[in-house]
Every structure is written in C-alpha cells, then in structure tokens.
Write an enzyme that holds these catalytic residues in place. Structure first.
Site, PDB file in Angstrom:
ATOM      1  N   ASP A 192       0.812  -1.220   0.000  1.00 47.65           N
ATOM      2  CA  ASP A 192       0.000   0.000   0.000  1.00 47.65           C
ATOM      3  C   ASP A 192       0.843   1.267   0.000  1.00 47.65           C
ATOM      4  O   ASP A 192       0.645   2.161  -0.826  1.00 47.65           O
ATOM      5  CB  ASP A 192      -0.953  -0.001   1.209  1.00 47.65           C
ATOM      6  CG  ASP A 192      -2.013  -1.081   1.091  1.00 47.65           C
ATOM      7  OD1 ASP A 192      -2.334  -1.461  -0.051  1.00 47.65           O
ATOM      8  OD2 ASP A 192      -2.508  -1.546   2.132  1.00 47.65           O
ATOM      9  N   ARG A 224       0.149   1.443  16.612  1.00 44.61           N
ATOM     10  CA  ARG A 224      -0.268   2.569  15.765  1.00 44.61           C
ATOM     11  C   ARG A 224      -0.178   3.944  16.454  1.00 44.61           C
ATOM     12  O   ARG A 224       0.282   4.900  15.836  1.00 44.61           O
ATOM     13  CB  ARG A 224      -1.690   2.333  15.251  1.00 44.61           C
ATOM     14  CG  ARG A 224      -1.794   1.168  14.274  1.00 44.61           C
ATOM     15  CD  ARG A 224      -0.888   1.367  13.079  1.00 44.61           C
ATOM     16  NE  ARG A 224      -1.082   0.359  12.053  1.00 44.61           N
ATOM     17  CZ  ARG A 224      -0.150  -0.474  11.632  1.00 44.61           C
ATOM     18  NH1 ARG A 224       1.068  -0.441  12.168  1.00 44.61           N
ATOM     19  NH2 ARG A 224      -0.403  -1.332  10.667  1.00 44.61           N
TER      20      ARG A 224
END
Length: 433
Positions: A16, A96
């Site tokens: 990605d 994250r």
C-alpha cells in the site's frame, strides 16, 4: 514557482505505502517525507531507505522505537489485562499510536502541512492514525488515499499492477497476497483464502511460530519474574523488555504458542477474519494473569476485569491518547503495586500452562486453604455469615410463598387428583374391552 508543500507518510515499504508514495507526488505534487518506525519488524526494514528514495521520497526517516514501544505501550496494556474479544492481544492496535505520534513530531520538525497513512477505508487503522493526529496536532491536514476519490487502486490486485507499471519493487504478487502487519509483539495475517472463514489456515501461513503439527514432542519451561506488574527477569536473569519479548517469541514460536484464528468485530461495523501469532506476548499475558491470581484480592480482581474490557476497547478503537485511557492507567498502576513474583510456565503443543508460581506479596495461605480445620479459621463463624449473606434471598422466598406459594400448592394438589381420576377411568375402560 510556488514552494511544494511537505507531507509525512507513514511508510512501511509494503504494497500500500509503496504505491501511495509516488501517487501523492503525481496527484497532489507533494514533497514526500517517508517515515518508517522500527517497532520490531526485523528484516522487513532492510533496504527501506533506498526503496523509498527510488520510489520518490525527498527524505526518509527510519527510527528504532522498540524500547519506547515496549515500555510505554506494551507494558501498560499487559498490566491492564486488556484482550479484545477474548482473543486478540492488540498487537497492531498498540503500535499505531506510537507510530502516529512520532509522525506528528517529524511533521512539526520538518514544517510539513500534512500527514498521510496507507490504511484502507474499511479497517481500524485509519481510525487509530487519524485520532492520534487529531489529538496531537489538529492543524495538520490528513491525507488518506484509500478514501480519496482520485485514488483508483481499489484492490490489492490494482495496486500490484500500478507498482509493476512504475517498476516499484514489492514482495506481494497476485498469488501471494496476504495483508500482514508485524512488530515485536505479534504478526497478523488477513486476506486471500482467509477471507472465507471455512478455510483452515495453511501451514505455510505462519511466520513467527511453527504449525502445531511441527512442534516438538518435548515440553519447555520458562520462568518470568515480575516487579509491580512489569516482567523484568527471564529464567532468573534480569533482562530488558525488548530482548525478553524476542527470546520468548523464539521459544514460544517453537512450540506453536499464541496462534489465534478469529472473526472480530471491527470498529467500522464489519466482521473480519484474521489469524494472529503472538508467541512471546501470550506467555507474558498468561504469566501476568496467574501472578495476579496470587496477589490481588477478590474485589480488586473482579473490578479490574471490568476495567480490562474497557481498556481493550479504547486501545482497539484508537483512543490511546484519550483522558479516559490515562485515568485508567492510574487505577491499573495502583493495582500492580503487589504484583511481584515469579511464574513458571510449561510450553507444549500450542499450550502455555501454569507450572508454578510464588510471590513475597502472595495472599494465598496454605493453612487457610487446607481442608484441615485449624485455630486460624473457626468454621462455626460461617454459620452466621451464611445467614446474613443469604438473608435477602430468605426474605424473598418467604414473601413468594406468602403471595403465591399456597395458591400454587392447592392448584398442584387439584391437578394431581384430576390426573389420578383420569388414570382410574382409563384402567376401567381397558378392562371392559
């Protein structure tokens, strides 16, 4: 000529972000700063600077955040007991916010006006990144290509075609298309044949651990030493958190410990199927749980179990930098003051079971727990305790009998008489026949 705006892209070098980097330049003319956080991906970061530069990055940061990851994110989550939907040990979720926090700091230092991530519009990571951006610097523009109408790569197959057209090096192919996220704590696998919950994970799927069929036929034992809820010793020797998790990943992975196959409820309302490997994390979570059994009182244990559910939701939902999560940490830290001791675990055929535990803060008394009645426990005291403890139930029972019990009893006797009469009539009729 107008000066180009700078954007900091959370760059993993995976499929990605490999296609998003040149797309940001082509579509919006950004000067792209690639940022890769080392949270324990290992060989995945090899050559990432060169790859980012060849793909069009103006500048690249690669930073080792493993120590901060363990001490400021993994350990607080471990101490809280947070597990999402009884299975997921939150490996991606706890990484994250750290990655996004450092991304914001780099954007501020570089004078960037925007930050970008490669999370899709269907997943949880988009929320985790963007909530962190919003909490730490609301002035930054957030670019999320998967939610941008100009982004035409709506599948991993399309992204692979885009990469091939521009000679962007990628590891994925249309036959090898699993979406994976790896860090020191775990690795996740999604997509491809796993999208059908009927499909059993293939043996070659596993990266950090052996398939159960290929694990040793002899068990191994490990001892984890804790100080106030934090693992500090492995087999009697002091060790830092990063090295401890790495070694436990090796030994746990050898025995197939920590494999989880689940369909989870994503925050966005979609059920998704994922396979997770968390060998070292599973060992530590189990050891911590067992030590709390020994050192926490009943009321604190039960209340902390409720807190763990909420803590897991906050982490999973990307709310790490929320006031509530910070407040819960204060409660958790208070509960951990006596969670000190050693736990011995047996690793065998995918299982991690208790083999012994001890603590200087133990609330367990062998004299009290023994079936032998001694002077330290007067069993006659239990009679009064049970009477008082059961008093509300007794009062309720008395009231029920007074208001409905007698009526019900008369009805029962009448019904029984009718049934007896019917049986006698049936017998007489049968004899006549």
């Amino acid at each position: 000529m107008a000066k180009k705006e700078k954007i900091v892209l959370a760059y993993s070098g995976g499929l990605d972000t490999s296609v998003i980097l040149p797309w940001l330049k082509e579509t919006y003319g950004y000067e792209v700063i690639a940022y890769a956080a080392d949270v324990g991906q290992g060989a995945e970061l090899k050559g990432i600077k060169q790859k980012a530069r060849k793909t069009g990055a103006k500048k690249t940061y690669v930073e080792d955040l493993r120590k901060e990851f363990v001490e400021d994110y993994v350990w607080p989550t471990l101490k809280s007991g947070a597990i999402y939907e009884n299975e997921y040990l939150l490996g991606t979720s706890i990484a994250r916010p750290l990655i996004a926090k450092r991304q914001v700091e780099i954007a501020q230092a570089e004078g960037a006006t925007a930050v970008a991530h490669g999370a899709t519009g269907k997943g949880n990571d988009q929320v985790r990144f963007e909530l962190t951006f919003m909490a730490l610097d609301p002035s930054l523009k957030i670019v999320a290509p998967w939610k941008d109408s100009n982004f035409t790569m709506r599948s991993r197959e399309a992204a692979i075609d885009y990469a091939k057209e521009r000679n962007i090096p990628i590891d994925q192919s249309k036959k090898k298309i699993y979406s994976r996220d790896r860090n020191l704590w775990h690795i996740s696998h999604e997509g491809a044949d796993l999208e059908d919950p009927w499909n059993e994970p293939k043996d070659d799927l596993f990266v950090m651990s052996n398939p159960i069929s290929k694990t040793p036929n002899k068990a191994d034992y490990v001892e984890i030493g804790f100080e106030q809820g934090i693992p500090v010793k492995l087999n009697g020797r002091a060790i830092n958190g990063v090295t401890m998790i790495e070694r436990l990943n090796d030994i746990g992975g050898k025995h197939g410990v920590g494999q989880a196959d689940l369909v989870e409820n994503r925050l966005v309302g979609i059920k998704s199927r994922g396979v997770y490997e968390t060998p070292g994390g599973t060992i530590l979570v189990q050891a911590h749980k067992f030590l709390e059994m020994l050192t926490l009182d009943r009321e604190t244990t039960h209340y902390k179990q409720q807190i763990a559910l909420k803590y897991a939701d906050l982490v999973y939902d990307g709310q790490w930098f929320s006031p509530l999560r910070e407040a819960l940490d204060a409660f958790v830290d208070q509960t951990q003051k006596n969670v000190t001791g050693t736990v011995k675990l047996k690793l065998f055929k995918g299982r991690c079971t208790l083999a012994g535990m001890k603590s200087p803060k133990s609330l367990y008394s062998s004299d009290l727990a023994s079936f032998t009645m001694g002077a330290e426990y007067d069993s006659t005291d239990a009679t009064g305790f049970i009477k008082l403890f059961g008093l509300p139930m007794k009062v309720s029972g008395v009231v029920d009998r007074q208001t409905s019990g007698k009526t019900s009893g008369r009805r029962t006797r009448k019904t029984a008489k009718k049934k007896t009469a019917r049986r006698k009539t049936t017998k007489r009729t049968t004899r006549k026949k």
